[in-house]
Design an enzyme around this catalytic site. Structure first.
Site, mmCIF file in Angstrom:
data_model
loop_
_atom_site.group_PDB
_atom_site.id
_atom_site.type_symbol
_atom_site.label_atom_id
_atom_site.label_comp_id
_atom_site.label_asym_id
_atom_site.label_seq_id
_atom_site.Cartn_x
_atom_site.Cartn_y
_atom_site.Cartn_z
ATOM 1 N N ASP A 352 -9.934 0.070 0.735
ATOM 2 C CA ASP A 352 -8.731 -0.722 0.499
ATOM 3 C C ASP A 352 -7.578 0.285 0.468
ATOM 4 O O ASP A 352 -7.770 1.428 0.091
ATOM 5 C CB ASP A 352 -8.874 -1.444 -0.845
ATOM 6 C CG ASP A 352 -7.564 -1.998 -1.345
ATOM 7 O OD1 ASP A 352 -6.970 -2.813 -0.631
ATOM 8 O OD2 ASP A 352 -7.130 -1.605 -2.438
ATOM 9 N N THR A 354 -3.922 -0.102 -0.839
ATOM 10 C CA THR A 354 -3.068 0.002 -2.022
ATOM 11 C C THR A 354 -3.885 0.198 -3.292
ATOM 12 O O THR A 354 -4.742 -0.615 -3.606
ATOM 13 C CB THR A 354 -2.208 -1.273 -2.168
ATOM 14 O OG1 THR A 354 -1.757 -1.641 -0.871
ATOM 15 C CG2 THR A 354 -1.045 -1.041 -3.087
ATOM 16 N N THR A 505 -6.355 -3.711 4.499
ATOM 17 C CA THR A 505 -5.227 -3.940 3.596
ATOM 18 C C THR A 505 -4.546 -5.283 3.841
ATOM 19 O O THR A 505 -4.617 -5.840 4.935
ATOM 20 C CB THR A 505 -4.177 -2.809 3.746
ATOM 21 O OG1 THR A 505 -3.063 -3.104 2.908
ATOM 22 C CG2 THR A 505 -3.695 -2.680 5.175
ATOM 23 N N LYS A 533 -11.298 -10.301 3.644
ATOM 24 C CA LYS A 533 -11.824 -8.946 3.459
ATOM 25 C C LYS A 533 -13.351 -8.971 3.459
ATOM 26 O O LYS A 533 -13.999 -8.122 4.071
ATOM 27 C CB LYS A 533 -11.302 -8.339 2.156
ATOM 28 C CG LYS A 533 -9.870 -7.835 2.253
ATOM 29 C CD LYS A 533 -9.449 -7.046 1.025
ATOM 30 C CE LYS A 533 -8.037 -6.482 1.212
ATOM 31 N NZ LYS A 533 -7.538 -5.758 0.026
HETATM 32 P P1 ADP Z 1 -3.966 -4.246 -0.488
HETATM 33 O O1 ADP Z 1 -4.973 -5.058 0.276
HETATM 34 O O2 ADP Z 1 -3.508 -3.076 0.320
HETATM 35 O O3 ADP Z 1 -4.487 -3.841 -1.828
HETATM 36 P P2 ADP Z 1 -2.578 -6.623 -1.430
HETATM 37 O O4 ADP Z 1 -3.560 -7.561 -0.839
HETATM 38 O O5 ADP Z 1 -2.579 -6.456 -2.909
HETATM 39 O O6 ADP Z 1 -2.670 -5.185 -0.707
HETATM 40 O O7 ADP Z 1 -1.114 -7.084 -1.007
HETATM 41 C C1 ADP Z 1 -0.789 -7.370 0.322
HETATM 42 C C2 ADP Z 1 0.671 -7.602 0.505
HETATM 43 O O8 ADP Z 1 1.071 -8.781 -0.193
HETATM 44 C C3 ADP Z 1 1.534 -6.500 -0.041
HETATM 45 O O9 ADP Z 1 1.717 -5.492 0.881
HETATM 46 C C4 ADP Z 1 2.845 -7.252 -0.310
HETATM 47 O O10 ADP Z 1 3.586 -7.379 0.865
HETATM 48 C C5 ADP Z 1 2.374 -8.620 -0.736
HETATM 49 N N1 ADP Z 1 2.294 -8.765 -2.212
HETATM 50 C C6 ADP Z 1 1.183 -8.897 -2.964
HETATM 51 N N2 ADP Z 1 1.499 -9.042 -4.275
HETATM 52 C C7 ADP Z 1 2.848 -8.981 -4.358
HETATM 53 C C8 ADP Z 1 3.809 -9.050 -5.425
HETATM 54 N N3 ADP Z 1 3.423 -9.208 -6.707
HETATM 55 N N4 ADP Z 1 5.111 -8.963 -5.131
HETATM 56 C C9 ADP Z 1 5.507 -8.810 -3.856
HETATM 57 N N5 ADP Z 1 4.672 -8.722 -2.804
HETATM 58 C C10 ADP Z 1 3.367 -8.815 -3.030
HETATM 59 MG MG MG Z 2 -5.617 -2.881 -3.625
#
Ligand code: ADP
Ligand code: MG
Length: 665
Positions: A352, A354, A505, A533
């Site tokens: 993943d 972030t 992601t 995912k």
């Molecule tokens: P990852 O899979 O990399 O962990 P997430 O699935 O948590 O990322 O988030 C995907 C996208 O959704 C982020 O890049 C953002 O654009 C948006 N996002 C998620 N949560 C929030 C939030 N609380 N505020 C603003 N944007 C969000």
């Molecule tokens: Mg994450």
């Protein structure tokens, strides 16, 4: 509902662990005088024990107690195995101890031949130890399920025929209306028909701040109500609820027996067949040769004792428990043994982005405005909507607003859209804050000018979020995350081990491309929603890959469970931690190659132990049967027991060597 079938199952296993523990210690204590009063042991070490009236009968009395108290456990399990037509370890152990017991009883009472009391006593004691260790290792993996089961209440208060009734949970039906008191647990998945409250959903979503809920919002069984009272209409019950689904996934992952356990069970099965066959042949041949029943019986007991998987009982559990401890010392918490075992065969590690490859510590790097509003207003709205969110992006926005001393606006009806963003109402206007996917959802575009700026920022790895009010784009904010230094090394080390590294992601294509480029990751999947995912993992598995998934958030939980090896970053959410087989306590991705190294070492040790535990049979069995009797070479039952003990010591010592190993990967 009595917390479901899982709770009972665990209780039962708790009993079994303690039962094996108690019986082991008592058998050990009782075995000491049996060994000390054995004429054979006294003869070897040239010592005598004080005589007292009846001391001749001491081994018989204590040995009999040990047989019935410690050995009956195995005999009972053997009966179960035979009923299932699956003779295995238990059958063989029972057979050996029963024959040794009956033979010793006969030898002592008739005063002829050498009784085998000390062999019988130590045999039972060591087998009990092996089973206790094994049970304990298995139990450790099941805490998560028990915690989940505890979330459900026992009863629900419902309205039926215009009356309030308290009913057991299993009588709840879809369409029923039930009450949730302040501080109470939600009984089933449902929709709020009356009331307003904040609900603590941290056990399900990992989000630590309570979520505000009012009419028409959905609630999840097992979550805990805040200060308001709610009236909820049931939409899903029992096995259909979200909680039951999570429990099923965890349960599925845990009940599958570890591969090597199956291997060692199969080895025990074949040993049983060989033992039974050779025991019978030995007895018949010697008896038919006119060697006398006593001699024939001695040979038979020797064969059974040799064939008994004494060491086999320890071979796998001992290695398993040592490697679990070694893992813990290195900051790797093993929740499922199977996960550690399968790590050695991983072909793809799916990260993943972030919070896993990156630190998840965002900083606001630019604010873009579409129409009318100011930079400060955009930040104010974005931060306000995110007040109750735990997402790294939310934390960054709130920190930035605080730094700029921008006051937050009151919000209503906060909602999370995992993998997309968040929404809430400000001054009656519906605000959406989140990824590009949201723009598409409400069918608006970012506009041409903004588009260029956005592509530019994204190409530099910056995450862009959009702020939408009543289907109008107000502006966007670019945020920069920091890639963990350790991620670079982790990716390199894995690639050196010839393991494919991929990234997954919810962020945009451009950002994913930049991060992947920075880390030298060839394959990545962007804009993936949480459910998808897990599908990506399935897809890779369908190609024949063994997949390890590394994640930190609730949006990773289904993928972590689906993967052959689920690894959670320890600082992540509870749900990610619950769904994973292994947890990286130190949040260091470089620990993943260590998991793989440990898995390989553990496997080698287990295979060696299987060899030491069974290999000697091949040599010793014919000797015990008396194949070389014509040359005067015989393996007495007692000597057979010594060989068996030696092989057990080999196995234990070999396993203990694992303790000293330093993981270097
Ligand atoms: P990852 O899979 O990399 O962990 P997430 O699935 O948590 O990322 O988030 C995907 C996208 O959704 C982020 O890049 C953002 O654009 C948006 N996002 C998620 N949560 C929030 C939030 N609380 N505020 C603003 N944007 C969000
Ligand atoms: Mg994450």
């Amino acid at each position: 509902m009595n917390h479901g079938p899982y709770a009972n199952h665990n209780k039962h296993e708790g009993h079994t662990v303690n039962m094996f523990r108690d019986r082991f210690w008592w058998s050990l204590i009782l075995s000491i005088p049996v060994v000390l009063y054995s004429p054979m042991v006294q003869g070897w070490f040239r010592f005598t024990m004080p005589d007292f009236p009846g001391s001749l009968w001491l081994p018989l009395i204590l040995g009999t107690i040990i047989f019935f108290y410690g050995g009956m456990v195995f005999v009972k399990s053997a009966v179960g195995e035979l009923k299932d037509r699956q003779p295995g370890m238990m059958t063989l152990i029972s057979l050996a101890i029963s024959v040794a017991f009956l033979y010793s009883l006969y030898a002592t009472v008739a005063g002829s031949g050498d009784a085998l009391w000390w062999e019988l006593a130590t045999l039972i004691t060591i087998m009990l130890l092996g089973h206790w260790l094994e049970m304990r290792a298995v139990m450790g993996a099941q805490g998560a399920l028990r915690e989940l089961a505890k979330l459900l209440p026992d009863t629900a208060e419902i309205i039926r025929n215009n009356q309030i009734q308290t009913v057991p949970l299993e009588q709840l039906r879809v369409g029923d209306v039930f009450f949730v008191k302040p501080g109470g647990k939600v009984a089933a998945d449902g929709k709020i028909v009356e009331g307003k409250s904040e609900i603590d959903e941290s056990m399900i979503t990992g989000e630590s701040k309570p979520a505000g809920k009012s009419v028409n919002d959905e609630v999840i069984a097992g979550t805990i109500n805040g200060d308001g009272s709610l009236t909820v209409q049931v939409t899903k019950i029992g096995e259909q609820t979200f909680l039951a689904g999570v429990m099923r996934l965890v349960k599925e992952a845990q009940t599958s027996k570890s591969k090597l356990q199956i291997l060692s069970d199969r080895a025990a099965f074949y040993l049983t067949i060989i033992a039974l066959f050779s025991g019978a042949v030995t007895f018949i041949l010697w008896a038919a040769n006119g060697a006398g029943a006593n001699f024939a019986l001695q040979r038979t007991v020797a064969v059974l004792v040799i064939a008994c998987p004494h060491a086999l009982g320890l071979a796998i559990p001992l290695v398993a428990s040592i490697s679990t401890n070694l893992a813990a010392k290195n900051g790797l918490l093993v929740k499922q043994r199977l996960a550690l075992e399968s790590a050695r065969r991983v072909d793809v590690v799916l990260f993943d982005k972030t919070g896993t490859l990156t630190k998840g510590e965002y900083g606001v790097s630019a604010i873009m405005v579409s129409s009318g509003s100011s930079y400060a207003q955009i930040l104010q709205i974005a931060a306000s909507v995110n007040t109750s969110s735990e997402h790294p992006i939310a934390r960054a926005l709130l920190a930035e607003a605080k730094k700029k001393q921008i006051p937050l606006l009151p919000t209503q009806n906060f909602k999370r859209m995992p993998g997309k963003g968040v929404s809430a109402e400000i001054e009656g206007k519906k605000i959406l804050v989140g990824s590009e996917t949201l723009l598409a959802d409400v069918k608006i575009s970012a506009g041409n000018l903004a588009q260029d700026q956005i592509k530019l920022s994204e190409a530099q790895g910056k995450t862009i979020i959009f702020i939408i009010s009543e289907n109008q784009l107000l502006g966007s904010i670019a945020l920069a995350d920091i890639i963990r230094e350790e991620s670079r090394q982790a990716v390199k080390q894995l690639q050196n081990l010839r393991i494919k590294v991929s990234m997954i992601t919810g962020d945009s294509q451009e950002v994913a491309k930049w991060v992947a480029g920075e880390l030298n990751i060839k394959e990545y999947f962007a804009q993936v929603l949480p459910e998808e995912k897990a599908n990506k993992v399935k897809l890779l598995q369908a190609k024949g890959y063994k997949v390890a998934m590394v994640g930190d958030g609730i949006n990773d939980a289904p993928a972590l469970t689906q993967a052959d090896l689920g690894i959670a970053i320890g600082a992540g959410t509870n749900v990610a931690v619950e769904s994973a087989g292994i947890i990286l306590v130190k949040n260091d991705p470089r620990d993943i190659p260590k998991v793989i190294e440990l898995s390989k070492l553990t496997y080698v040790k287990m295979m060696q132990n299987l060899f030491w535990a069974t290999g000697y049979n091949i040599v010793a069995l014919p000797l015990a049967a008396g194949v070389l009797a014509f040359k005067g070479i015989l393996l007495q039952p007692a000597l057979a027991a010594v060989f068996m003990t030696l092989s057990t010591i080999m196995v234990a010592a070999n396993a203990l060597m694992l303790k000293r190993i330093k993981l270097t990967a």
